[in-house]
Design an enzyme around this catalytic site. Structure first.
Site, PDB file in Angstrom:
ATOM      1  N   ASP A 104       0.849  -1.186   0.000  1.00  0.00           N
ATOM      2  CA  ASP A 104       0.000   0.000   0.000  1.00  0.00           C
ATOM      3  C   ASP A 104       0.887   1.240   0.000  1.00  0.00           C
ATOM      4  O   ASP A 104       2.117   1.145  -0.007  1.00  0.00           O
ATOM      5  CB  ASP A 104      -0.945  -0.003   1.204  1.00  0.00           C
ATOM      6  N   GLY A 159       4.551   1.400  -1.704  1.00  0.00           N
ATOM      7  CA  GLY A 159       4.736   1.711  -3.116  1.00  0.00           C
ATOM      8  C   GLY A 159       3.500   2.326  -3.723  1.00  0.00           C
ATOM      9  O   GLY A 159       2.572   2.728  -3.020  1.00  0.00           O
ATOM     10  N   PHE A 192       0.728   1.569  -6.756  1.00  0.00           N
ATOM     11  CA  PHE A 192       0.274   0.541  -7.705  1.00  0.00           C
ATOM     12  C   PHE A 192       0.061   1.069  -9.114  1.00  0.00           C
ATOM     13  O   PHE A 192      -0.156   0.301 -10.039  1.00  0.00           O
ATOM     14  CB  PHE A 192      -0.950  -0.211  -7.203  1.00  0.00           C
ATOM     15  N   ARG A 195     -12.029  -4.129  -2.945  1.00  0.00           N
ATOM     16  CA  ARG A 195     -12.707  -2.832  -2.978  1.00  0.00           C
ATOM     17  C   ARG A 195     -11.755  -1.698  -3.360  1.00  0.00           C
ATOM     18  O   ARG A 195     -11.740  -0.638  -2.753  1.00  0.00           O
ATOM     19  CB  ARG A 195     -13.366  -2.550  -1.626  1.00  0.00           C
ATOM     20  N   HIS A 200     -13.332  -0.003  -7.594  1.00  0.00           N
ATOM     21  CA  HIS A 200     -14.482   0.908  -7.632  1.00  0.00           C
ATOM     22  C   HIS A 200     -14.107   2.341  -7.265  1.00  0.00           C
ATOM     23  O   HIS A 200     -14.918   3.251  -7.404  1.00  0.00           O
ATOM     24  CB  HIS A 200     -15.612   0.390  -6.739  1.00  0.00           C
TER      25      HIS A 200
END
Length: 338
Positions: free
Chosen positions: A200, A226, A228, A243, A246
């Site tokens: 994350d 990091g 993504f 989740r 979305h």
């Protein structure tokens, strides 16, 4: 009751929904719920002394909360918590207090600026608070902690993920944007074999230090910071996205999914947890969250099965299975195209 009167009553219920949001939020925020929990049963007069509120005003609030099934009782016998009210306590393991707090304090005023989202297609949250949600959280650590705890509090279905997908044969699980690691913690508890990576943003990984994923599974789970949108850790045979999609528009999702695909071997699997529009007839949760993603994030949205299949196809995946989970969420399993 005539059809017209029934329709009128229903409309009044719709238009006064904000009463319920603020009543539950303020009762939680001012400590009313925790004071009732400590006493077991208490009158408005006694609670007013503990919470520094007006006895008559608090009595009205408690009367309303009784109608909402948050408390039970009356001023003569005292008020006690119902099972709904118990979820708002600070001192219980499955508390949803932070869920209520973030909705009442930040999402509520954002929805008050819904017109901005409808006029522009952009985030009402950004319009109200002066920054998009995730940069705002990075600059406000206390709110970030509340948000992460709220996201966990809204996921009592985490235990069901391991029943819907067999993680026991995985060697290395990579949880992409896994927050404080609550889902990964559940999975590792139930499956002693796999090792894991919690991935994350740097501030989220820092926040996760005191959480069970770090304290209970330090020997099995590496915590990696990091972005993504740039890359995700390689070498996993199961990748989780719970989740996350979305929160973003299609182009951003395509980038996240493509980076996952580049990190995966040919036999790895991608496990997505999301609400899927059109899968749960008779309920408005998915459709409501579809609006919520617009209001809070601007580019975010819930998607139907066709849209998920198209999104995954463009990123190099094939949908292998879609399975229902509680609270109208679904598990989408995808495999890399060969």
């Amino acid at each position: 009751m005539s059809m017209r009167h029934a329709a009128g009553r229903r409309l009044i219920e719709l238009m006064t929904g904000f009463w319920k949001t603020q009543a539950v939020y303020i009762a939680t925020e001012l400590g009313v719920i925790d004071e009732i929990a400590a006493a077991g049963r208490a009158t408005a007069g006694a609670l007013a002394l503990e919470t520094e509120t007006d006895p008559d005003a608090l009595g009205r609030l408690l009367l309303f909360l009784a109608r909402l099934d948050v408390v039970t009782g009356d001023e003569r016998t005292g008020y006690a918590l119902t099972p709904v009210g118990e979820l708002l306590r600070t001192d219980v393991r499955d508390s949803m207090r932070d869920h209520v707090r973030i909705y009442g304090s930040h999402f509520y005023p954002a929805w008050g600026a819904l017109t901005h989202s409808l006029r522009t297609g952009g985030s009402a949250f950004s319009h109200v608070f002066g920054a998009d949600l995730f940069p705002y959280l990075q600059e406000h650590p206390e709110t970030s902690l509340t948000y992460e705890r709220a996201m966990v509090a809204g996921t009592p279905f985490f235990a069901e993920v391991g029943r819907a997908f067999d993680f026991s044969t995985a060697r290395r699980i990579v949880d992409v944007a896994g927050g404080h690691g609550a889902l990964l913690h559940e999975i590792l508890n139930d499956n002693p074999g796999p090792r894991a990576v919690l991935f994350d943003a740097p501030h989220v990984i820092e926040e996760s230090r005191g959480h069970p994923i770090a304290t209970h599974h330090a020997d099995r789970c590496e915590r990696v910071a990091g972005n993504f949108f740039e890359e995700v850790p390689r070498g996993g045979d199961v990748y989780l996205l719970s989740r996350i999609l979305h929160c973003f528009d299609d182009e951003a999702c395509r980038q996240i999914l493509t980076n996952c695909r580049l990190a995966m071997g040919p036999d790895a699997r991608l496990v997505i947890v999301e609400r899927v529009l059109g899968k749960d007839a008779g309920s408005s949760l998915a459709e409501g969250y579809n609006m919520h993603m617009l209001v809070v994030l601007g580019g975010g949205r819930e998607r139907d099965e066709t849209q998920y299949r198209a999104l995954l196809d463009k990123a190099g995946f094939t949908v292998a299975d879609i399975r229902p989970l509680p609270l109208e969420t679904h598990l989408v399993v995808a495999t890399p195209k060969h």
